[in-house]
Design an enzyme around this catalytic site. Structure first.
Site, PDB file in Angstrom:
ATOM      1  NE  ARG A  47      13.906 -10.004  -5.882  1.00 38.50           N
ATOM      2  CZ  ARG A  47      14.862  -9.091  -6.071  1.00 38.50           C
ATOM      3  NH1 ARG A  47      14.548  -7.806  -6.071  1.00 38.50           N
ATOM      4  NH2 ARG A  47      16.116  -9.435  -6.237  1.00 38.50           N
ATOM      5  CG  HIS A 174     -10.163  -1.705   1.238  1.00 40.86           C
ATOM      6  ND1 HIS A 174      -9.006  -0.972   1.121  1.00 40.86           N
ATOM      7  CD2 HIS A 174     -10.662  -1.441   2.470  1.00 40.86           C
ATOM      8  CE1 HIS A 174      -8.815  -0.293   2.235  1.00 40.86           C
ATOM      9  NE2 HIS A 174      -9.799  -0.554   3.069  1.00 40.86           N
ATOM     10  CD  GLU A 212      -6.182   4.515   8.897  1.00 43.67           C
ATOM     11  OE1 GLU A 212      -5.734   3.359   8.878  1.00 43.67           O
ATOM     12  OE2 GLU A 212      -5.817   5.411   8.119  1.00 43.67           O
ATOM     13  CG  ASP A 231      -2.413   5.684   2.248  1.00 50.41           C
ATOM     14  OD1 ASP A 231      -2.099   4.746   1.484  1.00 50.41           O
ATOM     15  OD2 ASP A 231      -2.848   5.499   3.399  1.00 50.41           O
ATOM     16  CG  HIS A 236      -9.800   4.602   0.745  1.00 47.47           C
ATOM     17  ND1 HIS A 236      -9.883   3.611  -0.217  1.00 47.47           N
ATOM     18  CD2 HIS A 236      -8.811   4.203   1.576  1.00 47.47           C
ATOM     19  CE1 HIS A 236      -8.983   2.684   0.030  1.00 47.47           C
ATOM     20  NE2 HIS A 236      -8.318   3.025   1.108  1.00 47.47           N
TER      21      HIS A 236
END
Length: 487
Positions: A47, A174, A212, A231, A236
């Site tokens: 947008r 991923h 992380e 998440d 994962h």
């Protein structure tokens, strides 16, 4: 590397963080290696008030940030930028879709990458169909998370499935594109040394850790409605667990691997309310020190002083089948921890009889450590005799394989591999609908119990290994987290 078929990749959310940080750099690197044939196009859809020239200027600057300078050669950069187009779209509305039609290349594979909110997956799919943009060779890529629970995941899958056949839908994780994760299958099934030991007779337990050091950053708005379980663990970590625990397929092809992963998810022991209380840990980072610098706590970063969103989760899981009966799987993931590290630790059982009772030195259980990031590789921890006369002195030693050193080349980014697999139509490293929904069915009782009991995450200082409850979780079984990898 062999080129793929001519393609048009449309990135919905083409100015967003995922597009500029991962997707477009990955496509640039595939172009640099000669995998994108002439005529292939990349279309950013968003947008933002841009035109094609403005979009190209923006991406030129972003590539300079996210592609290593030695790989940014002028020829490839010019060719890649010439491939870019831009269309301004309201994804939920029905106007302006003709502009997208005008930039699609005829007779090419169309890849619609939905790097946007999951609530838009269905509306975008229906707009594509309504405007005649979906062809038999089209594919659609869905970014995680697919829903917030089982019901919303089914609703999204139903909506997208009304437009695209299941063979055209690529649900991306991923982590499955990482070289070290793919090599896990080869390590297990192409080496007779390991596969006979890959069961409850010889393995004591398995740990899967994704830590992380970064906080939520610019994702605070999304993350505060999601949390670490949705998440990271639901997708994962469970996907990695499946690759560790799956049975050998007859042959590795498009569906057999996914069939075996589904069986693992179906074999996970369901979580009762008592199990959730005993076998799950939640945490939320507070202020602390990371890399020698002070960082704020999670609630300050998301500007929500009352947030109960977990930034750390640890779970003890069990796979109820003959191979893994009695072997616990310990899963943990968190933000603002002391280091960035993703690894699988397969710990073998102790030797059945101590043959060296008068030996000096320490022994440790044999461990196979598979490093997913950073420094991808495999390390086998064993016990050896320290050289020298005067008796036997035992010492732990390691056999270490670093992929970069062994193959004299860095591993490509996961998105490079996965994007090319989408163009080829190869779904092996993508999640099937039944996988996604079975994973949600296992996770949902945890979410419901936390909600019902008002679970408040334990605070842990940023820059540490997480809440002490996670240590208690594994020590209760007489085990300890492996903390051997350093960055």
């Amino acid at each position: 590397m062999s080129p793929v078929a001519p393609c048009t990749v449309v990135v919905f959310g083409g100015t967003g963080d995922l597009a500029v940080r991962k997707l477009l750099p990955a496509l640039y690197l595939r172009d640099r290696d000669g995998q994108l044939p002439p005529g292939s196009r990349i279309v950013g859809a968003a947008r933002a008030g841009l035109d094609t020239d403005g979009y190209r200027d923006k991406i030129r600057g972003e590539l300079a940030r996210f592609v290593p300078a030695p790989l940014l050669d002028a020829g490839t950069l010019t060719r890649f930028l010439d491939r870019l187009d831009y269309v301004s779209l309201d994804f939920a509305g029905g106007d302006d879709w003709s502009a997208l039609h005008d930039v699609l290349t005829p007779d090419s594979v169309r890849v619609f990458y939905l790097a946007c909110a999951p609530s838009l997956f269905g509306p975008i799919s229906h707009h594509l169909a309504r405007h005649g943009l979906v062809e038999p060779t089209s594919r659609v890529v869905l970014e995680k998370p697919i829903g917030r629970d089982l019901a919303s995941a089914r609703a999204i899958n139903d909506a997208v499935g009304e437009v695209f056949d299941e063979s055209q839908i690529f649900r991306i994780d991923h982590y499955l594109g990482k070289e070290s994760v793919q090599n896990l299958l080869v390590t297990r099934f192409a080496n007779t040394l390991l596969e006979p030991l890959w069961n409850s007779t010889w393995i004591d337990h398995v740990q899967i850790t994704v830590s992380e050091s970064l906080g939520v950053g610019t994702r605070g708005g999304y993350y505060d409605t999601s949390g670490a379980l949705r998440d990271m663990l639901q997708n994962h970590l469970l996907q990695v667990l499946c690759l560790v625990a799956m049975e050998p397929p007859t042959i590795v092809d498009r569906e057999t691997v996914r069939d075996e992963k589904l069986k693992v998810l179906q074999a996970l022991r369901p979580m009762t309310a008592d199990d959730v209380e005993r076998f799950t840990v939640t945490g939320q980072y507070g202020p602390g020190l990371v890399d020698g610098g002070a960082v704020p706590g999670y609630r300050d970063e998301v500007e929500n002083p009352d947030s109960r969103t977990e930034t750390f989760v640890a779970v003890r899981a069990e796979v109820r089948n003959w191979r893994w009966a009695g072997v616990p799987f310990y899963l943990r993931t968190g933000k603002r921890l002391e280091k960035r590290s993703s690894e699988i630790v397969v710990q073998f059982k102790d030797v059945p009889h101590p043959m060296f009772p008068r030996a000096e030195g320490a022994t440790e259980p044999n461990r196979l450590v598979i490093r997913l990031q950073p420094d991808e590789g495999i390390c086998l921890h064993m016990t050896a005799k320290e050289p020298g006369p005067g008796g036997i002195r035992l010492r732990p030693v390691s056999l270490d394989l670093n992929y970069v050193d062994a193959f004299d080349r860095p591993s490509p980014d996961a998105y490079e591999r996965l994007l090319m697999d989408v163009v080829r139509g190869d779904p092996t490293l993508f999640m099937r609908r039944d996988e996604v929904e079975t994973a949600w069915a296992w996770v949902e009782p945890i979410l419901q119990t936390w909600d019902r009991t008002g679970r408040v995450p334990r605070r842990y200082p940023a820059g540490t290994s997480g809440p002490t409850d996670a240590t208690t979780l594994i020590e209760r079984d007489g085990r300890a987290w492996y903390e051997g990898t350093s960055v």
